[in-house]
Design an enzyme around this catalytic site. Structure first.
Site, short mmCIF file in Angstrom:
data_model
loop_
_atom_site.label_atom_id
_atom_site.label_comp_id
_atom_site.label_asym_id
_atom_site.label_seq_id
_atom_site.Cartn_x
_atom_site.Cartn_y
_atom_site.Cartn_z
N ARG A 91 0.81 -1.23 0.00
CA ARG A 91 0.00 0.00 0.00
C ARG A 91 0.83 1.27 0.00
NH1 ARG A 91 -2.83 -3.12 2.70
NH2 ARG A 91 -1.03 -4.49 2.85
N THR A 92 1.98 1.28 0.65
CA THR A 92 2.78 2.51 0.63
C THR A 92 3.28 2.76 -0.78
OG1 THR A 92 3.46 1.99 2.88
CG2 THR A 92 4.67 3.74 1.77
N LYS A 120 25.88 -5.90 -9.32
CA LYS A 120 27.23 -5.88 -9.89
C LYS A 120 28.23 -5.24 -8.93
CE LYS A 120 25.06 -4.42 -13.98
NZ LYS A 120 25.07 -3.38 -14.99
N ARG A 141 11.76 3.18 0.40
CA ARG A 141 11.61 2.30 1.56
C ARG A 141 12.89 1.46 1.61
NH1 ARG A 141 6.60 -1.31 3.44
NH2 ARG A 141 5.94 0.79 4.02
N HIS A 174 8.14 5.78 9.95
CA HIS A 174 7.29 5.68 8.75
C HIS A 174 6.38 6.93 8.80
CE1 HIS A 174 5.09 4.07 5.50
NE2 HIS A 174 4.73 2.90 5.97
N1 CP Z 1 1.31 0.19 6.10
C1 CP Z 1 2.28 -0.15 5.23
O1 CP Z 1 3.38 0.37 5.28
O2 CP Z 1 1.93 -1.12 4.35
P1 CP Z 1 2.87 -1.73 3.20
O3 CP Z 1 3.99 -2.45 3.90
O4 CP Z 1 1.99 -2.64 2.41
O5 CP Z 1 3.40 -0.58 2.39
#
Ligand code: CP
Length: 356
Positions: A91-92, A120, A141, A174
């Site tokens: 979702r993120t 590499k 991420r 986050h």
């Molecule tokens: N809440 C959240 O970070 O979900 P994802 O890991 O699916 O991005």
């Protein structure tokens, strides 16, 4: 302190910079009094939160018509974004990708370093620096705590600086999840988040969403927090110290039953066993940190049930049918709040707010 005043003091050495107090570092990630790199929840004050949530509301209203959606998509159609998500995400990733598209960005992605030149031997630092040759925004991420911040530090010092947004770093922060969580609390609770009791449940030690959400609570008066976790997975001391410094009352327990009755919001989380080093999650009885159909009778009629998702079995599936379960709405809110943040970073939120 503005970034320009601070630049003379900023350390050219990453390790020295990283060790500094967060309040000393924040100005480095701002430009012209607005967030440039979004890395930590502590970058948001109440004024900015209210503004972003107003922009998110306005964008979702505008997007209901083709003319409004076309207007939004014209705002940043000359920009390109890179989504570098080398830790799993559904979702993120998707909400950021679609937030970019709402504003007209073209997007590229790397989700697996085994098919990038990192295989590499290219360092992750050189890899992300490469992105700045092609794009105007990096959304990341990464499993390593501090790596997203390091990328922003490198990019800020590069000849062609590019803003960086943290889509989840290690078990650290986050921040955009916290933004959508507060947006959801405000929109689902009568009178908003102020004065409410929020119960956070589960693996609070390694859950970056609950850490970032706790930081944002400093912006709201009268909030009380209750942390419900197995003894091995209690909220870390740095967050508890932060809450004490900001006079935010909290208490800790390992018994969800009694506290759910007083909750205005129950924020469930899954066990974060990807951070295990020696299978320690297997020793935890997580069944006591689950929300079941029968618990719906115990909570207030106005209490909402939240979850950053993904879930395992910490919320029984049948709970989804109850109007107080707002996690699917929460997930959708993420796209609009993230679009509002990008609009802020690229200084187009005034155009959005003025559009009739
Ligand atoms: N809440 C959240 O970070 O979900 P994802 O890991 O699916 O991005």
């Amino acid at each position: 302190m503005k970034r320009t005043e601070m630049m003379t003091e900023v350390s050219p050495n990453w390790d020295q910079f990283y060790r500094q107090d967060i309040n000393a570092k924040i100005p480095f990630f701002c430009r012209e009094d607005r967030i440039y790199d979004c890395l930590f929840s502590q970058q948001f004050d109440r004024h900015l939160l209210d503004r972003l949530f107003g922009v998110a509301d306005k964008m979702r209203r505008l997007a209901q018509t083709k003319a409004g959606a076309d207007f939004l998509a014209s705002l940043l159609s000359h920009k390109r974004a890179m989504l570098y998500f080398v830790q799993p995400s559904t979702r993120t990733f998707l909400s950021f990708q679609n937030a970019c598209h709402i504003l007209g960005f073209k997007t590229s992605e790397i989700r697996d370093t085994s098919i990038s030149s990192e295989i590499k031997g290219e360092t992750p630092e050189d890899s992300v620096r490469t992105f700045s040759s092609y794009v105007d925004l990096i959304i990341m991420r990464h499993p390593v705590p501090g790596f997203v911040e390091k990328t922003a530090w490198v990019m800020n010092r590069a000849k062609r600086p590019v803003p960086v947004i943290n889509g989840g770093s290690g078990k650290d922060q986050h921040p955009t999840q916290a933004l959508l969580d507060v947006y959801t609390l405000n929109s689902c609770l009568k009178g908003g988040v102020e004065g409410k009791t929020i119960v956070m449940v589960g693996d609070l030690k390694r859950g970056r969403t609950v850490r970032s959400l706790s930081y944002l609570m400093k912006n709201y008066k009268g909030v009380r927090l209750v942390f419900v976790s197995p003894p091995q997975l209690r909220m870390e001391k740095d967050i508890l110290d932060f809450l004490s410094r900001h006079l935010i009352p909290y208490r800790e327990t390992d018994d969800l039953g009694p506290v759910m009755r007083e909750a205005d919001a129950i924020y469930m989380t899954r066990i974060q066993d990807e951070h295990d080093t020696a299978g320690e999650s297997k020793k935890v009885d997580y069944s006591r940190f689950c929300f079941r159909q029968k618990d719906l009778k115990a909570i207030k009629d106005t209490c909402i049930i939240m979850h950053p998702l993904p879930r395992r079995d910490e919320i029984e599936l049948s709970v989804d049918e109850d109007d107080r379960a707002v996690y699917w709405r929460q997930e959708r809110n993420g796209m609009w709040v993230r679009a509002a943040l990008i609009a802020h970073i690229f200084s187009v939120e005034d155009q959005i707010l003025k559009r009739s």
